[in-house]
Each structure stands twice: as structure tokens, then as C-alpha cells.
Design an enzyme around this catalytic site. Structure first.
Site, PDB file in Angstrom:
ATOM      1  N   ARG A   1     -29.641  21.727   0.482  1.00 13.63           N
ATOM      2  CA  ARG A   1     -30.668  21.140   1.346  1.00 13.63           C
ATOM      3  C   ARG A   1     -31.417  22.225   2.141  1.00 13.63           C
ATOM      4  O   ARG A   1     -32.570  22.537   1.878  1.00 13.63           O
ATOM      5  CB  ARG A   1     -30.020  20.124   2.304  1.00 13.63           C
ATOM      6  CG  ARG A   1     -31.011  19.225   3.020  1.00 13.63           C
ATOM      7  CD  ARG A   1     -31.717  19.837   4.195  1.00 13.63           C
ATOM      8  NE  ARG A   1     -30.798  20.287   5.247  1.00 13.63           N
ATOM      9  CZ  ARG A   1     -31.183  20.965   6.322  1.00 13.63           C
ATOM     10  NH1 ARG A   1     -32.447  21.281   6.485  1.00 13.63           N
ATOM     11  NH2 ARG A   1     -30.303  21.358   7.216  1.00 13.63           N
ATOM     12  N   ASP A   2     -30.746  22.838   3.079  1.00 12.98           N
ATOM     13  CA  ASP A   2     -31.421  23.791   3.972  1.00 12.98           C
ATOM     14  C   ASP A   2     -31.920  25.005   3.199  1.00 12.98           C
ATOM     15  O   ASP A   2     -32.991  25.544   3.478  1.00 12.98           O
ATOM     16  CB  ASP A   2     -30.435  24.233   5.068  1.00 12.98           C
ATOM     17  CG  ASP A   2     -31.120  24.895   6.242  1.00 12.98           C
ATOM     18  OD1 ASP A   2     -32.360  24.833   6.327  1.00 12.98           O
ATOM     19  OD2 ASP A   2     -30.415  25.486   7.074  1.00 12.98           O
TER      20      ASP A   2
ATOM     21  N   HIS B   1     -24.485  27.261  13.233  1.00  5.75           N
ATOM     22  CA  HIS B   1     -25.395  27.344  12.087  1.00  5.75           C
ATOM     23  C   HIS B   1     -26.236  28.615  12.259  1.00  5.75           C
ATOM     24  O   HIS B   1     -27.245  28.612  12.952  1.00  5.75           O
ATOM     25  CB  HIS B   1     -26.268  26.084  12.079  1.00  5.75           C
ATOM     26  CG  HIS B   1     -27.241  25.983  10.958  1.00  5.75           C
ATOM     27  ND1 HIS B   1     -27.110  25.056   9.950  1.00  5.75           N
ATOM     28  CD2 HIS B   1     -28.374  26.660  10.673  1.00  5.75           C
ATOM     29  CE1 HIS B   1     -28.126  25.167   9.101  1.00  5.75           C
ATOM     30  NE2 HIS B   1     -28.914  26.143   9.528  1.00  5.75           N
TER      31      HIS B   1
ATOM     32  N   HIS C   1     -28.363  32.015  11.018  1.00  2.79           N
ATOM     33  CA  HIS C   1     -29.200  32.671  10.023  1.00  2.79           C
ATOM     34  C   HIS C   1     -28.981  34.171  10.158  1.00  2.79           C
ATOM     35  O   HIS C   1     -28.738  34.673  11.259  1.00  2.79           O
ATOM     36  CB  HIS C   1     -30.675  32.317  10.249  1.00  2.79           C
ATOM     37  CG  HIS C   1     -31.026  30.940   9.785  1.00  2.79           C
ATOM     38  ND1 HIS C   1     -32.235  30.618   9.220  1.00  2.79           N
ATOM     39  CD2 HIS C   1     -30.309  29.788   9.791  1.00  2.79           C
ATOM     40  CE1 HIS C   1     -32.253  29.337   8.890  1.00  2.79           C
ATOM     41  NE2 HIS C   1     -31.098  28.799   9.241  1.00  2.79           N
TER      42      HIS C   1
ATOM     43  N   CYS D   1     -36.683  31.937   6.286  1.00  2.00           N
ATOM     44  CA  CYS D   1     -37.048  31.300   7.549  1.00  2.00           C
ATOM     45  C   CYS D   1     -38.554  31.084   7.514  1.00  2.00           C
ATOM     46  O   CYS D   1     -39.308  32.041   7.350  1.00  2.00           O
ATOM     47  CB  CYS D   1     -36.662  32.195   8.724  1.00  2.00           C
ATOM     48  SG  CYS D   1     -37.276  31.553  10.293  1.00  2.00           S
TER      49      CYS D   1
HETATM   50 MG    MG Z   1     -30.696  26.848   8.362  1.00  2.00          MG
END
Ligand code: MG
Length: 307
Positions: A9-10, A207, A209, A240
Site C-alpha cells: 500500500r504505502d 512509521h 522513512h 516521499c
Molecule cells: Mg510511509
């Protein structure tokens, strides 16, 4: 401890080249075979908003639902929740931001409006469940918890207040997102200290990055402070959207290597996971930023080495 795999998903939602439906199904199956116990499969947003995930229903229909694995769906609103329920999900993730500016830009709502929606979704998620089935699992992503690309620093107290509000609305877990990969270990300590005055950290996921190379350090700090749930994306999939060329989510295999290395069992077969990351790099058409996918694990820690 728990690793929540968010790559399908992400990760995919932010990739310039999407996978075919067949490849998405294959990705989820390969991930399930690594021992991962939580996989976020897709997002039920409007197809025109995220074209990469427009086949959410078909992917959901075709994956095998294995016992012992929680399959998550991201739901932006009531309509998305209804679609996810119809597609057979029992675990739903909502998202909002800790900063007004990012929330406005991302979902065109005030933070207060998003909290009202979070409440409505929590109620609707449980409604109409078949008898005998427990209540569904709910998690909420709180984006920009470590900094906002528009407003800059976000006060830790604000993050804590919103996380507490989401738990009080019925969310089992709040995942604090470092949306732009801004956090440093000291900021992780500051945010978790603020949150811990209001919530048990068993309610918190992190979460990260890896945009600025801090994800592993930040995860370690979170773990030392008591957090036991971490989101990650196989291969480090997903850039991102606010920083072109930047790394995406921390790579799942990098986190597994970290945690196994400090004696925290993840239940994930690292060699299999590295193989999935390498396969995926061939599918998306560019090398993925994962350290382990490139370097492999050292031979005395297991079987995989750089190929
Ligand atoms: Mg993310």
C-alpha cells in the site's frame, strides 16, 4: 514485537511505475511466505486519487487469506470503509496528520474534522459484523508526527494529545508517522516521552522513512523506550512525494536485520524477505534503497549473501 508490512500500500502508492494486478497479488503472497504476520494490502481511496491502487478490489479478492496473518486495508472515509468491508477486511487503518497544514493539504480537512471522521469510522467499522466475529482491528496513522513539510516542527504535546484522542475513539493502535523522514533519535525520545504521559506505549507504532538515513537509529530508540510495533516496506519501496528522489519507508529487511541483531525475534525469515525485495526491484524498474537487498546478510548470521 510486530512488524507491519506496508509495502503493497504505502510503498506502491508512491512508486512512479505501478505493478500489474498479477504482480501485486504475487507480492502479497511472497510477503506472506516470509513469516510476516501483518500486511497492509491496499487502500480504498478514490481510484483517480491514487491510480496505482485502483485495482484494490481485485487484488483483495485474489489474495489467499492465510490464518495467522492480519490483512489491513487503508480507508480514507465512510465510502472507503464500506468498500473495504465488502472486500472482506477485518482490519482497517485510518489516516490523518498531526499538523493542520499537512492535514489540509492531504485530506482537505481540519484536524478537528478528521477526528470527527475517525469517530464515525470507528463506529461504522464495527457495525454489521457477523455474529461470532470479534470487533475489527483499528489503527490510525498520525502523519507528520515528527515534522511537517509546510509548518515545520510539530509540538510533541500535540502529537500526544491526538494519539490519546484516537485511542479514546476506539483505535487499538496509533502509528506515528515520520512522513518526510525528518526525525532524529532525540526527537523520537521527546515525542515518545510526551505520548507516554498519556498512553501505554503498547498502543503506539512507529512509521519511519529513511529519507535522511535515520530510520534504523530511530527504530532502535523507539524499541529501547518500549515500542514494539514498527511499520516498514519491503525493499524500502515508495518515495516521499514531497522530496523527489528521496528514500521511502524504512526497508522491512533492514529493520528485521536490526531487531534480530539485538535479539528481538520478529518471526520473519530474513533470507526470504531479501529475495522478495530483490524480485520487487526488478518489477518496479529501479534499484530499491534497501541496504540488505543490496548487501545481503553476513554469512555467519544466516545463508544469504550479496549475489
Ligand atoms: Mg510511509
Amino acid at each position: 514485537m510486530r512488524i507491519v508490512e506496508v509495502g503493497p500500500r504505502d510503498g506502491l502508492q508512491n512508486e512512479p511505475v505501478g505493478l500489474s494486478t498479477d504482480e501485486k497479488v504475487e507480492l502479497v503472497e511472497k510477503l506472506a511466505e516470509t513469516g510476516l504476520s501483518e500486511i497492509e494490502v491496499t487502500s480504498f481511496v478514490r481510484p483517480d486519487r491514487i491510480p496505482n491502487l485502483q485495482d484494490a478490489e481485485e487484488v483483495s479478492r485474489r489474495i489467499m487469506r492465510r490464518p495467522g496473518i492480519a490483512y489491513w486495508a487503508l480507508v480514507p472515509n465512510e465510502k472507503g470503509l464500506a468498500r473495504a468491508k465488502a472486500a472482506g477486511y477485518r482490519a482497517f487503518a485510518f489516516f490523518m496528520s498531526a499538523s493542520e497544514a499537512h492535514n489540509r493539504r492531504n485530506v482537505n480537512r481540519t484536524v478537528a474534522e478528521s477526528l470527527l471522521l475517525a469517530r464515525a469510522l470507528a463506529e461504522a467499522a464495527s457495525a454489521g459484523a457477523p455474529p461470532g466475529e470479534g470487533r475489527p482491528r483499528l489503527r490510525a496513522y498520525l502523519s507528520t508526527s515528527f515534522g511537517c513539510p509546510y509548518a515545520g516542527p510539530v509540538p510533541p504535546e500535540r502529537v500526544a494529545e491526538l494519539a490519546e484522542a484516537l485511542v479514546s475513539l476506539g483505535y487499538d493502535e496509533v502509528s506515528l508517522g515520520d512522513t518526510i523522514g525528518a526525525a532524529t533519535p532525540r526527537e523520537v525520545e521527546e515525542v515518545l516521552a510526551a505520548v507516554a504521559t498519556r498512553l501505554d506505549l503498547s498502543r503506539i507504532a512507529l512509521h519511519f522513512h529513511d529519507t535522511r538515513g535515520m530510520a534504523a537509529a530511530n527504530a532502535l530508540v523507539g524499541y529501547r523506550l518500549g515500542v514494539r510495533a514498527f511499520d516498514a516496506s519491503v525493499g524500502g519501496l515508495g518515495g516521499c512525494p514531497y522530496a523527489p528522489g528521496a528514500a521511502g519507508n524504512v526497508a522491512t529487511e533492514d529493520l528485521v536485520y536490526l531487531f534480530e541483531g539485538i535479539g528481538a525475534a520478529t518471526g520473519v525469515d530474513l533470507d526470504r524477505l531479501v529475495a522478495v525485495a530483490r524480485w520487487l526491484g526488478g518489477r518496479v524498474g529501479h534499484e530499491l534503497p534497501s541496504h540488505l537487498a543490496r548487501a545481503g546478510r553476513l554469512w555467519w548470521r544466516g545463508e544469504a549473501t550479496a549475489s
